[in-house]
Design a protein around this motif. Structure first.
Motif, PDB file in Angstrom:
ATOM      1  N   ILE A   1      16.080  26.908 -15.731  1.00  0.00           N
ATOM      2  CA  ILE A   1      15.516  25.696 -16.314  1.00  0.00           C
ATOM      3  C   ILE A   1      14.001  25.835 -16.346  1.00  0.00           C
ATOM      4  CG2 ILE A   1      15.302  23.181 -16.089  1.00  0.00           C
ATOM      5  CD1 ILE A   1      17.877  23.175 -14.484  1.00  0.00           C
ATOM      6  N   ASP A   2      13.371  25.541 -17.490  1.00  0.00           N
ATOM      7  CA  ASP A   2      11.919  25.702 -17.562  1.00  0.00           C
ATOM      8  C   ASP A   2      11.217  24.566 -16.818  1.00  0.00           C
ATOM      9  OD1 ASP A   2      11.646  23.450 -19.291  1.00  0.00           O
ATOM     10  OD2 ASP A   2      11.890  24.708 -21.057  1.00  0.00           O
TER      11      ASP A   2
ATOM     12  N   ALA B   1      24.579  12.136  -4.609  1.00  0.00           N
ATOM     13  CA  ALA B   1      24.711  11.473  -5.912  1.00  0.00           C
ATOM     14  C   ALA B   1      23.609  11.853  -6.890  1.00  0.00           C
ATOM     15  CB  ALA B   1      24.722   9.948  -5.708  1.00  0.00           C
ATOM     16  N   ARG B   2      22.636  12.646  -6.456  1.00  0.00           N
ATOM     17  CA  ARG B   2      21.495  12.985  -7.316  1.00  0.00           C
ATOM     18  C   ARG B   2      21.463  14.476  -7.592  1.00  0.00           C
ATOM     19  NH1 ARG B   2      17.056  11.184  -3.529  1.00  0.00           N
ATOM     20  NH2 ARG B   2      15.694  12.096  -5.125  1.00  0.00           N
ATOM     21  N   PRO B   3      21.194  14.870  -8.840  1.00  0.00           N
ATOM     22  CA  PRO B   3      21.205  16.290  -9.195  1.00  0.00           C
ATOM     23  C   PRO B   3      20.152  17.083  -8.425  1.00  0.00           C
ATOM     24  CG  PRO B   3      20.260  14.978 -10.965  1.00  0.00           C
ATOM     25  CD  PRO B   3      20.839  14.013  -9.989  1.00  0.00           C
ATOM     26  N   ILE B   4      20.426  18.381  -8.259  1.00  0.00           N
ATOM     27  CA  ILE B   4      19.559  19.283  -7.511  1.00  0.00           C
ATOM     28  C   ILE B   4      19.085  20.403  -8.426  1.00  0.00           C
ATOM     29  CG2 ILE B   4      19.465  20.948  -5.600  1.00  0.00           C
ATOM     30  CD1 ILE B   4      21.702  19.294  -4.259  1.00  0.00           C
ATOM     31  N   VAL B   5      17.795  20.689  -8.352  1.00  0.00           N
ATOM     32  CA  VAL B   5      17.224  21.875  -8.991  1.00  0.00           C
ATOM     33  C   VAL B   5      16.641  22.746  -7.889  1.00  0.00           C
ATOM     34  CG1 VAL B   5      15.493  22.783 -10.572  1.00  0.00           C
ATOM     35  CG2 VAL B   5      16.697  20.673 -11.133  1.00  0.00           C
TER      36      VAL B   5
ATOM     37  N   GLY C   1      20.619  23.665 -11.884  1.00  0.00           N
ATOM     38  CA  GLY C   1      20.119  24.990 -12.189  1.00  0.00           C
ATOM     39  C   GLY C   1      18.947  25.326 -11.287  1.00  0.00           C
ATOM     40  N   TYR C   2      18.128  26.291 -11.729  1.00  0.00           N
ATOM     41  CA  TYR C   2      16.996  26.734 -10.916  1.00  0.00           C
ATOM     42  C   TYR C   2      15.758  26.880 -11.801  1.00  0.00           C
ATOM     43  CZ  TYR C   2      18.239  31.306 -12.852  1.00  0.00           C
ATOM     44  OH  TYR C   2      18.528  32.347 -13.712  1.00  0.00           O
ATOM     45  N   LEU C   3      14.595  26.744 -11.157  1.00  0.00           N
ATOM     46  CA  LEU C   3      13.341  26.864 -11.890  1.00  0.00           C
ATOM     47  C   LEU C   3      13.160  28.293 -12.379  1.00  0.00           C
ATOM     48  CD1 LEU C   3      10.582  25.794 -12.842  1.00  0.00           C
ATOM     49  CD2 LEU C   3       9.695  26.294 -10.538  1.00  0.00           C
ATOM     50  N   GLN C   4      13.132  28.458 -13.699  1.00  0.00           N
ATOM     51  CA  GLN C   4      12.989  29.789 -14.292  1.00  0.00           C
ATOM     52  C   GLN C   4      11.630  30.375 -13.916  1.00  0.00           C
ATOM     53  OE1 GLN C   4      13.428  29.820 -18.550  1.00  0.00           O
ATOM     54  NE2 GLN C   4      14.111  31.954 -18.550  1.00  0.00           N
ATOM     55  N   GLY C   5      11.667  31.579 -13.335  1.00  0.00           N
ATOM     56  CA  GLY C   5      10.414  32.217 -12.933  1.00  0.00           C
ATOM     57  C   GLY C   5       9.919  31.808 -11.561  1.00  0.00           C
TER      58      GLY C   5
ATOM     59  N   ILE D   1      14.364  25.908  -6.324  1.00  0.00           N
ATOM     60  CA  ILE D   1      13.245  26.847  -6.450  1.00  0.00           C
ATOM     61  C   ILE D   1      13.465  27.922  -5.393  1.00  0.00           C
ATOM     62  CG2 ILE D   1      10.758  27.191  -6.258  1.00  0.00           C
ATOM     63  CD1 ILE D   1      10.356  24.314  -7.112  1.00  0.00           C
ATOM     64  N   ALA D   2      13.552  29.171  -5.845  1.00  0.00           N
ATOM     65  CA  ALA D   2      13.880  30.269  -4.929  1.00  0.00           C
ATOM     66  C   ALA D   2      13.057  31.500  -5.259  1.00  0.00           C
ATOM     67  CB  ALA D   2      15.376  30.602  -5.031  1.00  0.00           C
ATOM     68  N   GLU D   3      13.008  32.424  -4.300  1.00  0.00           N
ATOM     69  CA  GLU D   3      12.486  33.753  -4.611  1.00  0.00           C
ATOM     70  C   GLU D   3      13.387  34.377  -5.683  1.00  0.00           C
ATOM     71  OE1 GLU D   3       9.801  34.945  -3.511  1.00  0.00           O
ATOM     72  OE2 GLU D   3       9.326  33.965  -1.606  1.00  0.00           O
ATOM     73  N   PRO D   4      12.836  35.209  -6.544  1.00  0.00           N
ATOM     74  CA  PRO D   4      13.669  35.819  -7.586  1.00  0.00           C
ATOM     75  C   PRO D   4      14.900  36.496  -7.001  1.00  0.00           C
ATOM     76  CG  PRO D   4      11.347  36.297  -7.978  1.00  0.00           C
ATOM     77  CD  PRO D   4      11.416  35.615  -6.654  1.00  0.00           C
ATOM     78  N   ALA D   5      16.039  36.290  -7.655  1.00  0.00           N
ATOM     79  CA  ALA D   5      17.341  36.882  -7.316  1.00  0.00           C
ATOM     80  C   ALA D   5      18.017  36.198  -6.128  1.00  0.00           C
ATOM     81  CB  ALA D   5      17.240  38.381  -7.067  1.00  0.00           C
ATOM     82  N   ARG D   6      17.438  35.111  -5.594  1.00  0.00           N
ATOM     83  CA  ARG D   6      18.105  34.409  -4.494  1.00  0.00           C
ATOM     84  C   ARG D   6      18.670  33.064  -4.937  1.00  0.00           C
ATOM     85  NH1 ARG D   6      15.835  34.982   1.432  1.00  0.00           N
ATOM     86  NH2 ARG D   6      18.095  34.965   1.746  1.00  0.00           N
ATOM     87  N   GLU D   7      18.620  32.806  -6.237  1.00  0.00           N
ATOM     88  CA  GLU D   7      19.127  31.537  -6.753  1.00  0.00           C
ATOM     89  C   GLU D   7      20.633  31.416  -6.542  1.00  0.00           C
ATOM     90  OE1 GLU D   7      15.675  33.024  -9.275  1.00  0.00           O
ATOM     91  OE2 GLU D   7      17.642  33.833  -8.736  1.00  0.00           O
ATOM     92  N   GLN D   8      21.371  32.524  -6.738  1.00  0.00           N
ATOM     93  CA  GLN D   8      22.819  32.466  -6.582  1.00  0.00           C
ATOM     94  C   GLN D   8      23.193  32.193  -5.132  1.00  0.00           C
ATOM     95  OE1 GLN D   8      25.084  35.749  -8.115  1.00  0.00           O
ATOM     96  NE2 GLN D   8      27.027  34.864  -7.501  1.00  0.00           N
ATOM     97  N   GLU D   9      22.507  32.854  -4.205  1.00  0.00           N
ATOM     98  CA  GLU D   9      22.793  32.610  -2.787  1.00  0.00           C
ATOM     99  C   GLU D   9      22.567  31.144  -2.444  1.00  0.00           C
ATOM    100  OE1 GLU D   9      21.066  33.688   1.670  1.00  0.00           O
ATOM    101  OE2 GLU D   9      20.253  34.736  -0.086  1.00  0.00           O
ATOM    102  N   ALA D  10      21.475  30.575  -2.919  1.00  0.00           N
ATOM    103  CA  ALA D  10      21.169  29.177  -2.617  1.00  0.00           C
ATOM    104  C   ALA D  10      22.239  28.245  -3.174  1.00  0.00           C
ATOM    105  CB  ALA D  10      19.801  28.806  -3.185  1.00  0.00           C
ATOM    106  N   THR D  11      22.701  28.531  -4.390  1.00  0.00           N
ATOM    107  CA  THR D  11      23.711  27.685  -5.015  1.00  0.00           C
ATOM    108  C   THR D  11      25.062  27.858  -4.350  1.00  0.00           C
ATOM    109  OG1 THR D  11      22.509  27.918  -7.107  1.00  0.00           O
ATOM    110  CG2 THR D  11      24.752  27.078  -7.230  1.00  0.00           C
ATOM    111  N   LEU D  12      25.414  29.107  -4.047  1.00  0.00           N
ATOM    112  CA  LEU D  12      26.699  29.389  -3.389  1.00  0.00           C
ATOM    113  C   LEU D  12      26.781  28.692  -2.031  1.00  0.00           C
ATOM    114  CD1 LEU D  12      28.513  32.786  -3.173  1.00  0.00           C
ATOM    115  CD2 LEU D  12      28.077  31.521  -1.087  1.00  0.00           C
ATOM    116  N   ARG D  13      25.704  28.766  -1.255  1.00  0.00           N
ATOM    117  CA  ARG D  13      25.742  28.175   0.082  1.00  0.00           C
ATOM    118  C   ARG D  13      25.792  26.654   0.031  1.00  0.00           C
ATOM    119  NH1 ARG D  13      21.332  31.458   3.546  1.00  0.00           N
ATOM    120  NH2 ARG D  13      21.923  29.873   5.107  1.00  0.00           N
ATOM    121  N   LEU D  14      25.253  26.041  -1.022  1.00  0.00           N
ATOM    122  CA  LEU D  14      25.466  24.611  -1.220  1.00  0.00           C
ATOM    123  C   LEU D  14      26.922  24.342  -1.578  1.00  0.00           C
ATOM    124  CD1 LEU D  14      22.298  23.492  -3.229  1.00  0.00           C
ATOM    125  CD2 LEU D  14      22.803  23.048  -0.821  1.00  0.00           C
TER     126      LEU D  14
END
Length: 463
Positions: A262-263, A314-318, A343-347, A320-333
């Motif tokens: 997400i930009d 009840a509120r959406p989550i975006v 999603g995650y902050l692009q870049g 912000i992670a170090e590059p390539a750790r977005e999947q780990e953060a989402t999976l653990r949630l």
């Protein structure tokens, strides 16, 4: 017979693969939601996963029973008192599954929950009469027993479940031979008990001797003992316990939907609309600079537990992670059923290079420097966000204790006209607290790097 334990440290959760080589059958007990390790080991051992057991409806994580059903066709087994939306085989006291080299026998052991079961494991090649092990779920831990107070919102009192737990322990588990190996579903760090050992396996004989809750006492004494001084249970516990009874999307389906770049402009829009921006970087990196208004819960600590405690379901989550750790953060949630990630902050933070006006630092200072400030003419208020038990054991003179899990509820107690110095035990929780204080407009603050451990390492006094 094959028996393998899997231990997930961040959730202090143990799950199990039981295998019968003669029939090429694997049974998974209390699986985590990401099931790849079970699939890989079943293939390695030449087994097919045909059955999955939940010892109870877990409150602190979402189990992977539906994932194993959908991926492998595994049959789901629950205790006979369980009620669920999906099809399952109800297992009552004495029910068995038998294979050429392995027999599983169910003991109904209510107490932690009403539907709790334990599973006796017989290695038929060694001794078909005496159990080799017992998988106790959250009925019996190493050093503790399951707390009976987590189902109040579902209509069960702690006293009622405590009485059932006493009988489950004394009538079902304690009569087993001393050499029976005890494999629980949790270890130290779990909030499902108050005195769990860091050991993940023991013998029943050792537990009979050393577990405080198994010593001779009346039922009334037992209930008083096991209901006293339990840690606060996060609000998401009831949510997860209910979600484990429901038909739901699998983790893979949610990851496919949620791992969206997400930009920055869209992240800002989501935040302005009430969304939650979750920065999962290390606290030291977060302190150097972060998106204003974001919450820091680092992947390096008890990430899922604190996310479930602090974040709103009840509120959406975006992210912000170090590059390539977005999947780990989402999976653990996803392991705790927090599937409302947009999603995650692009870049990552690099995307904020051109917007320094949106980047805030957190001032972190060393323990000796904080000690100098506290001794000055206009000292900051020292805010200790550890648990009351930790604070009672030792604390810095003059500190005010507001536990992190109550900080948002008690934010009115934090003065806005005075500089705030926040600390925890080691620096992980204080970063979460600082980000919460920032969200509430309390920005005149400092964070003690390294927490109380750094304070003591500097040979500064504690009470």
């Amino acid at each position: 017979m094959i028996l393998k334990q899997y231990y997930l440290g961040c959730l202090a959760h143990a799950s199990y693969l039981l295998g019968d080589e003669a029939s090429a059958t694997a049974i998974i007990v209390d699986p985590q939601r990401d099931i790849q390790q079970y699939l890989a080991d079943a293939e390695k051992f030449g087994l097919q996963i045909r059955h999955v057991f939940l010892t109870h409806f877990h409150a602190d994580f979402i189990a992977g029973h539906l994932e194993l059903r959908d991926r492998c066709g595994a049959v789901i087994h629950l205790g006979s008192r369980a009620q669920a939306e999906y099809t399952f085989v109800p297992m009552k006291d004495g029910d068995t599954l038998e294979f050429p080299g392995l027999r599983l026998q169910v003991l109904e052991t209510p107490g932690h929950t009403i539907e709790s079961i334990s599973i006796l494991v017989f290695d038929l090649q060694k001794d078909p009469q005496k159990p080799h092990a017992v998988l106790t779920g959250d009925t019996l831990f190493i050093g503790d027993v399951g707390r009976p107070d987590l189902r109040a919102s579902l209509g069960w009192t702690a006293n009622d479940l405590g009485a059932r737990l006493y009988h489950s322990l004394h009538d079902k588990l304690l009569p087993l031979p001393d050499e029976t190996i005890v494999y629980p579903a949790h270890g130290a760090g779990s909030l499902c008990g108050k005195n769990l050992s860091s050991d993940t396996v023991s013998s029943l004989g050792d537990q009979r001797r050393f577990n405080y809750a198994l010593q001779p006492m009346t039922k009334e004494e037992f209930i008083r003992l096991v209901t006293a001084d339990q840690p606060d249970a996060p609000a998401y516990f009831t949510y997860d316990a209910i979600l484990n009874t429901r038909e739901r999307a699998t983790l893979d389906q949610n990851l496919e939907q949620n791992l969206n770049p997400i930009d920055l402009s869209e992240v800002l829009r989501i935040g302005d609309a009430g969304g939650q921006v979750l920065d999962v970087r290390d606290p030291a990196e977060y302190a150097k600079g972060h998106l204003a208004g974001s919450i820091n819960i680092g992947l390096g600590g008890q990430y899922a537990t604190w996310a479930g405690t602090i974040l709103d379901r009840a509120r959406p989550i975006v992210i912000i992670a170090e590059p390539a750790r977005e999947q780990e953060a989402t999976l653990r949630l996803g392991r705790i059923g927090f599937d409302h990630v947009k999603g995650y902050l692009q870049g990552g933070m690099e995307s904020l290079t051109a917007r320094p006006d949106l980047v805030w630092p957190t001032e972190r200072i060393s323990a000796p420097l904080l000690a100098q400030e506290l001794a000055g003419a206009d000292p900051p208020l020292l805010l200790d966000i550890r648990t009351p038990r930790e604070w009672a054991q030792k604390h810095i003179d003059g500190s005010v204790n507001i536990p992190l899990n109550h900080l948002q509820d008690r934010i009115g107690e934090v003065p806005r006209t005075r500089r705030i110095a926040v600390h925890c035990a080691g620096g992980y929780r204080s970063s979460i607290a600082a980000s919460i204080l920032h969200q509430y407009g309390i920005t005149n603050l400092i964070e003690m790097a390294g927490g109380l451990a750094a304070w003591e390492a500097a040979q500064l006094p504690v009470l």
